[in-house]
Motif scaffolding. Structure first.
Motif, PDB file in Angstrom:
ATOM      1  N   ILE A  34      34.834  37.479  44.425  1.00  0.00           N
ATOM      2  CA  ILE A  34      34.668  38.909  44.179  1.00  0.00           C
ATOM      3  C   ILE A  34      35.943  39.454  43.568  1.00  0.00           C
ATOM      4  O   ILE A  34      37.043  39.045  43.956  1.00  0.00           O
ATOM      5  CB  ILE A  34      34.290  39.662  45.469  1.00  0.00           C
ATOM      6  N   GLY A  35      35.807  40.372  42.636  1.00  0.00           N
ATOM      7  CA  GLY A  35      37.007  40.923  42.026  1.00  0.00           C
ATOM      8  C   GLY A  35      36.716  41.922  40.939  1.00  0.00           C
ATOM      9  O   GLY A  35      35.724  42.655  41.016  1.00  0.00           O
ATOM     10  N   TRP A  36      37.570  41.898  39.919  1.00  0.00           N
ATOM     11  CA  TRP A  36      37.536  42.956  38.910  1.00  0.00           C
ATOM     12  C   TRP A  36      37.543  42.387  37.504  1.00  0.00           C
ATOM     13  O   TRP A  36      38.278  41.433  37.200  1.00  0.00           O
ATOM     14  CB  TRP A  36      38.773  43.855  39.095  1.00  0.00           C
ATOM     15  N   ILE A  37      36.724  43.023  36.672  1.00  0.00           N
ATOM     16  CA  ILE A  37      36.634  42.736  35.243  1.00  0.00           C
ATOM     17  C   ILE A  37      36.920  44.057  34.532  1.00  0.00           C
ATOM     18  O   ILE A  37      36.530  45.114  35.039  1.00  0.00           O
ATOM     19  CB  ILE A  37      35.220  42.252  34.862  1.00  0.00           C
ATOM     20  N   ARG A  38      37.539  44.046  33.401  1.00  0.00           N
ATOM     21  CA  ARG A  38      37.762  45.291  32.661  1.00  0.00           C
ATOM     22  C   ARG A  38      37.336  45.160  31.211  1.00  0.00           C
ATOM     23  O   ARG A  38      37.271  44.059  30.665  1.00  0.00           O
ATOM     24  CB  ARG A  38      39.238  45.714  32.735  1.00  0.00           C
ATOM     25  N   GLN A  39      37.065  46.317  30.619  1.00  0.00           N
ATOM     26  CA  GLN A  39      36.711  46.365  29.208  1.00  0.00           C
ATOM     27  C   GLN A  39      37.437  47.524  28.557  1.00  0.00           C
ATOM     28  O   GLN A  39      37.160  48.690  28.863  1.00  0.00           O
ATOM     29  CB  GLN A  39      35.208  46.504  29.003  1.00  0.00           C
ATOM     30  N   ALA A  40      38.374  47.183  27.690  1.00  0.00           N
ATOM     31  CA  ALA A  40      39.116  48.197  26.943  1.00  0.00           C
ATOM     32  C   ALA A  40      38.267  48.695  25.767  1.00  0.00           C
ATOM     33  O   ALA A  40      37.371  47.977  25.299  1.00  0.00           O
ATOM     34  CB  ALA A  40      40.424  47.609  26.445  1.00  0.00           C
ATOM     35  N   PRO A  41      38.541  49.891  25.282  1.00  0.00           N
ATOM     36  CA  PRO A  41      37.773  50.427  24.148  1.00  0.00           C
ATOM     37  C   PRO A  41      37.776  49.488  22.949  1.00  0.00           C
ATOM     38  O   PRO A  41      38.839  49.044  22.495  1.00  0.00           O
ATOM     39  CB  PRO A  41      38.490  51.740  23.837  1.00  0.00           C
ATOM     40  N   GLY A  42      36.606  49.146  22.454  1.00  0.00           N
ATOM     41  CA  GLY A  42      36.497  48.300  21.275  1.00  0.00           C
ATOM     42  C   GLY A  42      36.783  46.833  21.496  1.00  0.00           C
ATOM     43  O   GLY A  42      36.860  46.063  20.532  1.00  0.00           O
ATOM     44  N   LYS A  43      36.931  46.432  22.756  1.00  0.00           N
ATOM     45  CA  LYS A  43      37.246  45.032  23.043  1.00  0.00           C
ATOM     46  C   LYS A  43      36.206  44.409  23.967  1.00  0.00           C
ATOM     47  O   LYS A  43      35.413  45.108  24.592  1.00  0.00           O
ATOM     48  CB  LYS A  43      38.632  44.927  23.676  1.00  0.00           C
ATOM     49  N   ASP A  44      36.242  43.090  24.059  1.00  0.00           N
ATOM     50  CA  ASP A  44      35.351  42.381  24.963  1.00  0.00           C
ATOM     51  C   ASP A  44      35.810  42.554  26.412  1.00  0.00           C
ATOM     52  O   ASP A  44      36.966  42.873  26.685  1.00  0.00           O
ATOM     53  CB  ASP A  44      35.340  40.885  24.624  1.00  0.00           C
ATOM     54  N   GLU A  46      37.161  41.479  30.007  1.00  0.00           N
ATOM     55  CA  GLU A  46      38.247  40.554  30.350  1.00  0.00           C
ATOM     56  C   GLU A  46      38.350  40.446  31.864  1.00  0.00           C
ATOM     57  O   GLU A  46      38.383  41.469  32.562  1.00  0.00           O
ATOM     58  CB  GLU A  46      39.562  41.095  29.772  1.00  0.00           C
ATOM     59  N   GLY A  47      38.419  39.235  32.369  1.00  0.00           N
ATOM     60  CA  GLY A  47      38.662  39.054  33.795  1.00  0.00           C
ATOM     61  C   GLY A  47      40.050  39.541  34.153  1.00  0.00           C
ATOM     62  O   GLY A  47      40.991  39.366  33.386  1.00  0.00           O
ATOM     63  N   VAL A  48      40.172  40.153  35.335  1.00  0.00           N
ATOM     64  CA  VAL A  48      41.453  40.690  35.785  1.00  0.00           C
ATOM     65  C   VAL A  48      41.952  39.946  37.019  1.00  0.00           C
ATOM     66  O   VAL A  48      43.047  39.382  37.018  1.00  0.00           O
ATOM     67  CB  VAL A  48      41.334  42.194  36.090  1.00  0.00           C
ATOM     68  N   SER A  49      41.130  39.947  38.065  1.00  0.00           N
ATOM     69  CA  SER A  49      41.567  39.353  39.322  1.00  0.00           C
ATOM     70  C   SER A  49      40.352  39.107  40.205  1.00  0.00           C
ATOM     71  O   SER A  49      39.338  39.804  40.089  1.00  0.00           O
ATOM     72  CB  SER A  49      42.539  40.303  40.035  1.00  0.00           C
ATOM     73  N   TYR A  60      44.779  35.843  39.414  1.00  0.00           N
ATOM     74  CA  TYR A  60      45.062  36.886  38.440  1.00  0.00           C
ATOM     75  C   TYR A  60      45.167  36.285  37.041  1.00  0.00           C
ATOM     76  O   TYR A  60      45.641  35.165  36.865  1.00  0.00           O
ATOM     77  CB  TYR A  60      46.397  37.570  38.747  1.00  0.00           C
ATOM     78  N   VAL A  61      44.761  37.085  36.053  1.00  0.00           N
ATOM     79  CA  VAL A  61      45.063  36.673  34.696  1.00  0.00           C
ATOM     80  C   VAL A  61      46.540  36.970  34.433  1.00  0.00           C
ATOM     81  O   VAL A  61      47.142  37.820  35.093  1.00  0.00           O
ATOM     82  CB  VAL A  61      44.174  37.391  33.664  1.00  0.00           C
TER      83      VAL A  61
END
Length: 126
Positions: A34-44, A46-49, A60-61
């Motif tokens: 279990i954890g966190w994924i993020r998506q920046a504007p205009g980007k794919d 990305e796994g975070v932690s 962590y990445v």
């Protein structure tokens, strides 16, 4: 039904901190990551932690090591992401996520996710 409900996003200045929370319900498996994924504007995305269910080990990445800390409160079925010293490049929508197998590499790098939250936005200004 599995529900992941994030909170804690917002807008901060560079160098600031935020703590994201993810309340988990309806999930009974004992073998998961279990954890966190993020998506920046205009980007794919990305796994975070993530945290391993087996031994609680954290992953962590490279881009967030030293600045982000993931933790869990098993009694309250909540996962946290403490984000310190934020940079503008950390601006993204952050999603809580669960993979129904304790495979952190797949979680972070292949994004093979089984359950997603709705996301909480984080904006870091310079």
């Amino acid at each position: 039904e599995v529900q992941l409900v994030e909170s804690g996003g917002g807008a901060v200045r560079a160098g600031g901190s935020l703590r994201l929370s993810c309340a988990v319900s309806g999930f009974e498996d004992d073998d998961y990551a279990i954890g966190w994924i993020r998506q920046a504007p205009g980007k794919d995305r990305e796994g975070v932690s993530c945290i391993s269910s087996d031994d609680g080990r954290t992953w962590y990445v490279d881009s967030v090591k030293g600045g982000f800390t993931i933790s869990r409160d098993s009694a309250n079925n909540t996962v946290y992401l403490q984000m310190n010293n934020l940079h503008p490049e950390d601006t993204a929508v952050y999603y809580c996520a669960v993979k129904e197998d304790d495979l952190p590499y797949s979680f972070l790098h292949r994004l093979t996710i089984d359950h997603w939250g709705q996301g909480t936005p984080v904006t870091v200004s310079s």
